[in-house]
Enzyme design. Structure first.
Site, PDB file in Angstrom:
ATOM      1  CD  GLU A 149     -48.118   8.935 -43.364  1.00 16.87           C
ATOM      2  OE1 GLU A 149     -49.121   8.322 -44.634  1.00 16.87           O
ATOM      3  OE2 GLU A 149     -47.418   9.671 -43.575  1.00 16.87           O
ATOM      4  CB  SER A 218     -57.562   9.915 -38.509  1.00 13.54           C
ATOM      5  OG  SER A 218     -56.900  11.262 -38.701  1.00 13.54           O
ATOM      6  CG  ASP A 301     -58.073  16.306 -33.303  1.00 14.31           C
ATOM      7  OD1 ASP A 301     -57.678  16.494 -32.968  1.00 14.31           O
ATOM      8  OD2 ASP A 301     -58.657  15.178 -33.510  1.00 14.31           O
TER       9      ASP A 301
END
Lengths: 355, 355
Positions: A149, A218, A301
């Site tokens: 994203e 990511s 994370d």
């Protein structure tokens, strides 16, 4: 009191929003004014439109640098409007479109400017932007990859860390990402697209063809490692978020699982599960990752489990040249430490690509 | 739950802290970890020391740009450690000293570098930094003035807005400000110090002597107007916070009143009141302010009442060339709109000083 989803997004992502360049006053306004996740898209889309109008004013007054920044703020606002908005593909697509439109308007006004390119791959056209540092070339260059994203428009501040250190930047959208999503959903062979961009850079006289690296964040950390393992023309690899495979698919949050299904072009996570687990797995190429590699992963994370770091470590060649940077307090991609880790990665890339 | 004073500082100043360059993660850590204003100084001083250590590491690795930014983060952290810390002059002075030390370490590493200068005035030495934009000179230049609790080290991000637009910057500490406080507390003739800096700039071959402007923030808005009204060599004046006089002294918050007493060298506000009201009053020179002037003031400023805008307007010559920029939602100095108003002021200065 904002609803749970909104609170969660702001809690997890505030460092990212500001680290990627959204003005803090806008993030604070979202925090203080919005009551529900349902209001998210409209809030940011309105900010995007407001920035475009301000950018037009600045341009009309001849204030090009200011206009460029305002159009880019607008692009970021639309990016974050559509962020995680998987449940409404029509509006999500409209947010992507406005983001792209405003970045296109910003691109020639940035300093240095961003030059749009399109690289043909199997009848498709991979869109990206090339930016060159000051001074005579040919310049070393880093290819920047987004993730699930994040897209090419979002890397601007990281690009500027690279550019002021003498490194050209080349950000593109691949399968399942940003404006390329309409041409191709997520595919198991992202590395082909990176290699096509390397081909393009090798034809570019301003770029030093023997000093090209790649960095992805990511899910892009997976794409970067996959690309560098598959194409030895890549001389340095930044893994901004260790991502080895989707063995944790069943532990994903509903939103993240919906996102993976969305970018893969499947109706829901259950239908997408097999395809995704087959398509996102570094096992087949990890042993070939031999270029200098930098792995940054947040020890805290909560999107990519830190166990992915171990999976990556175990699969790399025993003599691999890897820096492991795992700050215990770092959240997803260490966005909560953005002011520290991003210059550190940029310095590492420059050292590896200019020595 | 943080105590009232801490909440108030964070509420009023969050936009300023980040707008001036403190990393958001640090501001968020202060918000989430501190319980009381008593912890404020130590928290930020520890951040300052941590940034210096990180800067040393970066410098040892040859990462000069990164080191410069880290030393500057450290300088800002010490600045905000001593911010509003009037009740403890010893620690406040130590915070100032560390701020100055770290900015001195950052200065040669910045891009463009900041060059320290000292201008003699009546046996004193006014300290400042000059930064030149890229390209051949002579360059137009803006003199930047801090206020009650802002100093030359804090203007770096605004300097960079000016520099990338081709404008040199010259920030100095005057009476009652920063490191100059040990030489002189607040005086009624700040304009003499600005004029001495103009003299210095006129001897500087890199600066275009007929294109020098001045901009000051908060109380510095008063100093800027006073300086520009008194020295016609100043060709443009930015009033970042309209400040005409101290007629609102009795309505100041206890902290602000203590601050004014502190910088004036008085033991308490009651003792300082007369001196301050005599020393801070634009009445005697306002009618001489004839250069192009930009007045920015937050319509929701709760430190300088918006009535000061009217006092300034009423006292200026009727044909004064003034832009009035008063965003209704703007807080003190519009720090909550920093990403919009600062580039706007920089563009205005560039337009006035380069046309």
């Amino acid at each position: 009191m904002p609803d749970a989803k909104l609170m969660q997004v702001l809690r997890i992502h505030a460092g990212r929003l500001v680290g990627d360049g959204l003005p803090l006053p806008d993030v604070q306004a979202a925090e203080s004014r919005l009551q529900s996740w349902e209001e998210w898209f409209d809030f940011w889309a309105a900010r995007g439109a407001a920035y475009e109008a301000l950018g037009d004013d600045a341009l009309a007054a001849g204030h090009r640098l200011t206009a460029g920044r305002l159009f880019w703020f607008g692009s970021m606002a639309y990016h974050y409007a559509q962020f995680l908005w998987w449940q409404d593909p029509e509006r999500k697509t409209s947010g992507q479109r406005e983001k792209v439109h405003l970045y296109d308007r910003a691109a020639p006004l940035l300093r240095p400017p961003a030059r749009r390119f399109a690289v043909p791959v199997n009848g498709m056209e991979v869109p990206g932007f090339l930016r060159l540092p000051e001074g005579p070339g040919p310049h070393p260059c880093v290819i920047l990859l987004g993730g699930l994203e994040s897209t090419k428009e979002e890397s601007l501040l990281f690009e500027e860390l690279c550019l002021e250190r003498g490194l050209a930047t080349c950000a593109f959208d691949g399968p399942g990402q940003g404006e390329f999503m309409v041409q191709s959903p997520l595919r198991p062979d992202f590395e082909r697209f990176t290699s096509a961009v390397v081909d393009f850079l090798l034809d570019e006289p301003a770029i030093a063809g023997d000093r090209i690296g790649v960095l992805g964040r990511s899910l892009g950390g997976y794409y970067a490692a996959r690309s560098a393992a598959s194409d030895e023309r890549l001389r340095a690899c930044g893994v901004w978020g260790a991502f080895f495979d989707l063995s944790f698919f069943d532990d994903l949050s509903p939103s993240a699982a919906a996102g993976f299904a969305y970018v893969a072009g499947y109706p829901d996570p259950a239908a997408a599960r097999d395809f995704l687990q087959r398509s996102i797995d570094l096992s087949d190429v990890a042993a070939q990752l031999r270029c200098p590699t930098y792995v940054l992963h947040g020890g805290a994370d909560d999107l990519i489990p830190v166990a992915q770091v171990d999976r990556l470590r175990d699969a790399l060649p025993s003599d691999a040249d890897v820096v492991w940077d795992i700050p215990p307090e770092g959240n997803h991609c260490c966005h909560n430490l953005h002011h520290l880790v991003r210059p550190r990665m940029a310095d590492w890339l420059v050292d590896r690509l200019t020595s």
